[in-house]
Structure formats: C-alpha cells, structure tokens
Design a protein around this motif. Structure first.
Motif, PDB file in Angstrom:
ATOM      1  N   PRO A 103      23.362 -37.201 -41.119  1.00  0.00           N
ATOM      2  CA  PRO A 103      24.758 -36.848 -40.785  1.00  0.00           C
ATOM      3  C   PRO A 103      25.502 -37.927 -39.999  1.00  0.00           C
ATOM      4  CG  PRO A 103      23.304 -34.975 -40.403  1.00  0.00           C
ATOM      5  CD  PRO A 103      22.427 -36.147 -40.688  1.00  0.00           C
ATOM      6  N   LEU A 104      24.785 -38.791 -39.299  1.00  0.00           N
ATOM      7  CA  LEU A 104      25.456 -39.834 -38.523  1.00  0.00           C
ATOM      8  C   LEU A 104      26.240 -40.785 -39.421  1.00  0.00           C
ATOM      9  CD1 LEU A 104      22.759 -40.858 -35.862  1.00  0.00           C
ATOM     10  CD2 LEU A 104      24.621 -39.212 -35.651  1.00  0.00           C
ATOM     11  N   LEU A 105      25.739 -41.017 -40.606  1.00  0.00           N
ATOM     12  CA  LEU A 105      26.382 -41.979 -41.504  1.00  0.00           C
ATOM     13  C   LEU A 105      27.781 -41.542 -41.927  1.00  0.00           C
ATOM     14  CD1 LEU A 105      23.373 -42.961 -43.812  1.00  0.00           C
ATOM     15  CD2 LEU A 105      24.432 -44.352 -42.019  1.00  0.00           C
ATOM     16  N   SER A 106      28.047 -40.241 -41.867  1.00  0.00           N
ATOM     17  CA  SER A 106      29.355 -39.741 -42.308  1.00  0.00           C
ATOM     18  C   SER A 106      30.401 -39.763 -41.196  1.00  0.00           C
ATOM     19  CB  SER A 106      29.218 -38.313 -42.848  1.00  0.00           C
ATOM     20  OG  SER A 106      28.775 -37.441 -41.826  1.00  0.00           O
TER      21      SER A 106
ATOM     22  N   LEU B 277      20.022 -48.033 -38.605  1.00  0.00           N
ATOM     23  CA  LEU B 277      20.200 -46.604 -38.826  1.00  0.00           C
ATOM     24  C   LEU B 277      19.879 -46.236 -40.275  1.00  0.00           C
ATOM     25  CD1 LEU B 277      21.147 -43.754 -38.080  1.00  0.00           C
ATOM     26  CD2 LEU B 277      23.500 -44.502 -38.564  1.00  0.00           C
ATOM     27  N   THR B 278      20.349 -47.045 -41.210  1.00  0.00           N
ATOM     28  CA  THR B 278      20.108 -46.779 -42.629  1.00  0.00           C
ATOM     29  C   THR B 278      18.609 -46.761 -42.938  1.00  0.00           C
ATOM     30  OG1 THR B 278      22.210 -47.842 -43.206  1.00  0.00           O
ATOM     31  CG2 THR B 278      20.603 -47.567 -44.973  1.00  0.00           C
ATOM     32  N   ILE B 279      17.858 -47.623 -42.285  1.00  0.00           N
ATOM     33  CA  ILE B 279      16.403 -47.650 -42.478  1.00  0.00           C
ATOM     34  C   ILE B 279      15.793 -46.334 -42.028  1.00  0.00           C
ATOM     35  CG2 ILE B 279      14.256 -48.688 -41.637  1.00  0.00           C
ATOM     36  CD1 ILE B 279      15.745 -51.385 -41.613  1.00  0.00           C
ATOM     37  N   PHE B 280      16.227 -45.841 -40.862  1.00  0.00           N
ATOM     38  CA  PHE B 280      15.688 -44.583 -40.348  1.00  0.00           C
ATOM     39  C   PHE B 280      16.144 -43.390 -41.179  1.00  0.00           C
ATOM     40  CE2 PHE B 280      14.476 -47.052 -36.726  1.00  0.00           C
ATOM     41  CZ  PHE B 280      13.480 -46.335 -36.081  1.00  0.00           C
ATOM     42  N   VAL B 281      17.270 -43.528 -41.853  1.00  0.00           N
ATOM     43  CA  VAL B 281      17.783 -42.422 -42.656  1.00  0.00           C
ATOM     44  C   VAL B 281      17.030 -42.297 -43.976  1.00  0.00           C
ATOM     45  CG1 VAL B 281      19.774 -41.637 -44.020  1.00  0.00           C
ATOM     46  CG2 VAL B 281      20.085 -42.368 -41.656  1.00  0.00           C
TER      47      VAL B 281
ATOM     48  N   ARG C 184      14.845 -35.807 -45.542  1.00  0.00           N
ATOM     49  CA  ARG C 184      15.452 -36.778 -44.628  1.00  0.00           C
ATOM     50  C   ARG C 184      16.944 -36.915 -44.882  1.00  0.00           C
ATOM     51  NH1 ARG C 184      12.107 -42.250 -44.866  1.00  0.00           N
ATOM     52  NH2 ARG C 184      13.697 -42.826 -43.312  1.00  0.00           N
ATOM     53  N   THR C 185      17.314 -36.834 -46.135  1.00  0.00           N
ATOM     54  CA  THR C 185      18.726 -36.875 -46.507  1.00  0.00           C
ATOM     55  C   THR C 185      19.013 -35.649 -47.369  1.00  0.00           C
ATOM     56  OG1 THR C 185      18.292 -38.165 -48.517  1.00  0.00           O
ATOM     57  CG2 THR C 185      18.760 -39.383 -46.496  1.00  0.00           C
ATOM     58  N   PHE C 186      20.250 -35.192 -47.330  1.00  0.00           N
ATOM     59  CA  PHE C 186      20.611 -34.020 -48.131  1.00  0.00           C
ATOM     60  C   PHE C 186      21.905 -34.335 -48.856  1.00  0.00           C
ATOM     61  CE2 PHE C 186      21.142 -29.674 -49.352  1.00  0.00           C
ATOM     62  CZ  PHE C 186      19.855 -29.160 -49.323  1.00  0.00           C
TER      63      PHE C 186
END
Length: 384
Positions: free
Chosen positions: A223-226, A242-246, A341-343
C-alpha cells in the motif's frame, strides 16, 4: 488519568487573587491586587508566572495549584483563549524532571478533557499533552490509535497543517516505542497530502518508508507504493529499496545492499534485520506459487544452512502470515495458506474465481438437497 477540574468554594475573582498572593509569596513578579481589566487579565498574569510553583517540594500542592488555574480557565469565556491556552501549555511543558512532568501532564490532560468538544483550543492543549507524555512515558494513556484521535477532534477538526504537525510529533514519539503504530501514524500523515503538494512531503515519505521497513511486524508494504508522496520518490534509492521489499526476493536485496551499503546504513536500517524480514517475505512468495516446498529449495533460495530450516519455519509461523506443516522425515513443508505480499489485479481475479467456485458449489449443494427433499416428499405421499 482523566478527572474533573478542581473548583474552590470561593468566587473565581477571589480564587484568582489568592493565586496572585501565592505566586507573589514564592517570589514571582506579580501584584497581589486584582486586575481592573477583569478575571481574564488576572488569568494571563497568573499563567505568566505559574511555573514558579515548581519550587514547592510537595507534588500534591503543585498539582492543586495548577488545577486551580485550570478550574478558572474552563469557567470563563476567553476572548484571547488561544494565546492563553498556548502559554499555559508551554509553561507546563517545561516542567523539570519526570515527577513534575507527570504532575504537569495530569493538569494539562484535565484541561483538555474539560474544554468543550467543539473548542478549537483542544488541539493546542493536546499537542503539548503529547510532548509531555513523551517525556514521562505516558503516551499510551493519551494516544491509543489514529481512529480514536480522529473521533477526539470530530466536532472541531484541526486544519490540515495542524494535523500534519501533530502526526509528525506522534511519529517522532512512537518510532522507538511502538514501530507498528508509528508506521500507521506516518501513513496517515502522507494521506493528508494532495496531488498539488505531494512533492513537498519528501522527508515525511522517506521517514514513512524507513519506519515500515524497520518495523519487524510490518510485512504488507504494497500500500505504500500508492501514496502520492511515495510516488514522487520513484527513481531514488529509497523507492528502489521499498520495491524490493514489496515484490522481490532476498537475492535482490543482497545485490542492492552490496551496491549501496552506505545508503542503507545512512537510513538507520539494520542489515541483519533486513535480511530476516526479506527471508520471510521471500518464503511467502515461494509459498504462493508452490505450497509444497522442500528443505533444499528453502536453503537454496533463502541462503540459510540446513540445520537452521526448522527454526526459520517456526519463526515464519509465529508471524501468523503463513499456515504450514513441517515434515522432518520427508524434509518438506506443506503450506495451507499465506498472505499475499502484493494484492493487485491478479490477486483480485484469483479471489473472484474462488468466490465464483464457492457459489457454484453452493448452488449444486442446494439443488442436490432440493432433489432429496422432493424425492422424500414423493415417497411419503406414495405410502399407503
């Protein structure tokens, strides 16, 4: 810690004069005489010297004096209320030491709870309450969560800028005490920015990412990416991390760290903790596509020794992100469910397919039961 204001059995004007005399006896530069301008001016003079009561040795006496000031403050209409409230809050906020700080906190919290729900002055008091609570270790008593905070100010919402200032203070206070709650506060802060001013939130966005990455209990980072301020960081190292952790695996993080060790360290992130979190996230990603995992696959992908696999799986299960069963004899792990991890679109499509399958199965079960019921009814009617 909540309680009513203290009211004496004398008039407010006489009470103010008694306070003037008391502060004068302690050496304060204040007249004993009432102000010809009225009770509000008396109160301004009293607030200007009220911190001299810290000279008293008895904390109960100090609290009684401060509560007397509070009782006057909430009993009269204040034309210059904001200046008076801020001045009083600031003076109490400078109480020396934890014991006096706690006394000041109790009085300030009493003032906050005795102000009308629709009073804009409550914000100023609450801000200094948080400052004092941070010093005395009582933040948990005055701040529960973001939802409760919003309810507190529902009758008179502070300005966007005021809430941003309060969220920053709360994040600063909570980051070393409750990283999960600190992350939620920072996410709420970033949500106050719009497309027009998101570019000014760079520092807040970086703090948000770092706090979330450092939180050992925070794994759903997608959700942080949005968030608009986070999107403005695209192309920078912090956004890459952050993208790596996502969505990426441990190997991607290790490569990033090897290339940017100084950057990771400059953000105050612990490399060993990062590895631990990335191993759990990588395991979740493996389990999404393959519910049957061998110990060899785990050791290879997560770069851990064979003897440490069982301990690692136990750590994963403790997070409650994954439900699984180990088979030591067959050196395998069977995963029954895992958090994504992602939705994104793919996950929503999968959820839709599952729900459609359930609906179909329920319809078939209903039709089968209807057939059984009809057959039973027909059999009953045919019996002589």
């Amino acid at each position: 810690m909540q309680g009513p204001a203290v009211f004496m059995d004398i008039s407010l004007e006489d009470q103010a004069q008694e306070l003037r005399k008391y502060f004068k006896s302690l050496g304060a530069e204040i007249s004993e005489e009432k102000s010809p301008k009225g009770i509000e001016d008396d109160l301004h003079k009293i607030v200007g010297v009220c911190d001299i009561c810290y000279k008293e040795n008895n904390e109960a006496d100090i609290e009684a004096i401060l509560n007397s000031i509070v009782s006057i403050m909430v009993s009269i209409p204040l034309e210059r209320g904001e200046n008076l409230i801020v001045a009083f809050s600031q003076r109490l906020g400078k109480a020396p030491g934890p014991k006096l700080g706690f006394v000041a906190l109790q009085s300030l919290w009493r003032l906050y709870n005795n102000l009308e729900q629709d009073s804009p002055l409550r914000y100023h008091v609450y801000y200094h309450v948080i400052e004092l609570a941070a010093r005395t270790g009582g933040v948990g008593e005055v701040f529960k969560n973001v939802e409760q905070l919003k309810k507190e100010f529902a009758s008179c919402p502070p300005s966007n800028e005021q809430m941003q200032k309060l969220y920053r203070l709360l994040h600063q206070v909570l980051k070393d005490q409750n990283s999960e709650l600190a992350s939620k506060v920072m996410i709420e802060l970033l949500g106050t920015y719009t497309d027009e001013n998101a570019s000014y939130a760079r520092e807040d966005a970086i703090k948000c990412i770092v706090t979330a990455l450092a939180d050992p209990n925070s794994f759903l980072l997608d959700p942080l990416l949005s968030l608009k301020p986070v999107r403005f960081l695209e192309g920078e190292l912090i956004h890459d991390l952050l993208t790596i952790f996502v969505s990426e695996k441990l190997s991607s993080y290790l490569q990033f760290y090897n290339n940017h060790k100084e950057f990771v360290q400059s953000q105050g992130l612990n490399h060993d903790q990062n590895i631990k979190k990335m191993r759990i996230l990588s395991f979740m990603q493996m389990a999404e596509s393959n519910p049957e995992l061998t110990f060899d696959e785990i050791t290879s992908e997560l770069q851990i020794e064979d003897k440490d696999v069982e301990a690692f799986i136990i750590e994963v299960l403790k997070t409650r992100l994954v439900r699984a069963r180990m088979n030591q004899a067959q050196r395998s792990v069977t995963v029954s469910s895992t958090m994504h991890r992602t939705f994104g679109r793919a996950q929503w499509q999968h959820l839709r397919d599952v729900l459609l399958l359930w609906r179909t199965n329920l319809q078939q079960a209903h039709e089968s039961m209807s057939s059984v019921t009809a057959a039973q009814l027909e059999y009953t009617q045919q019996k002589p």
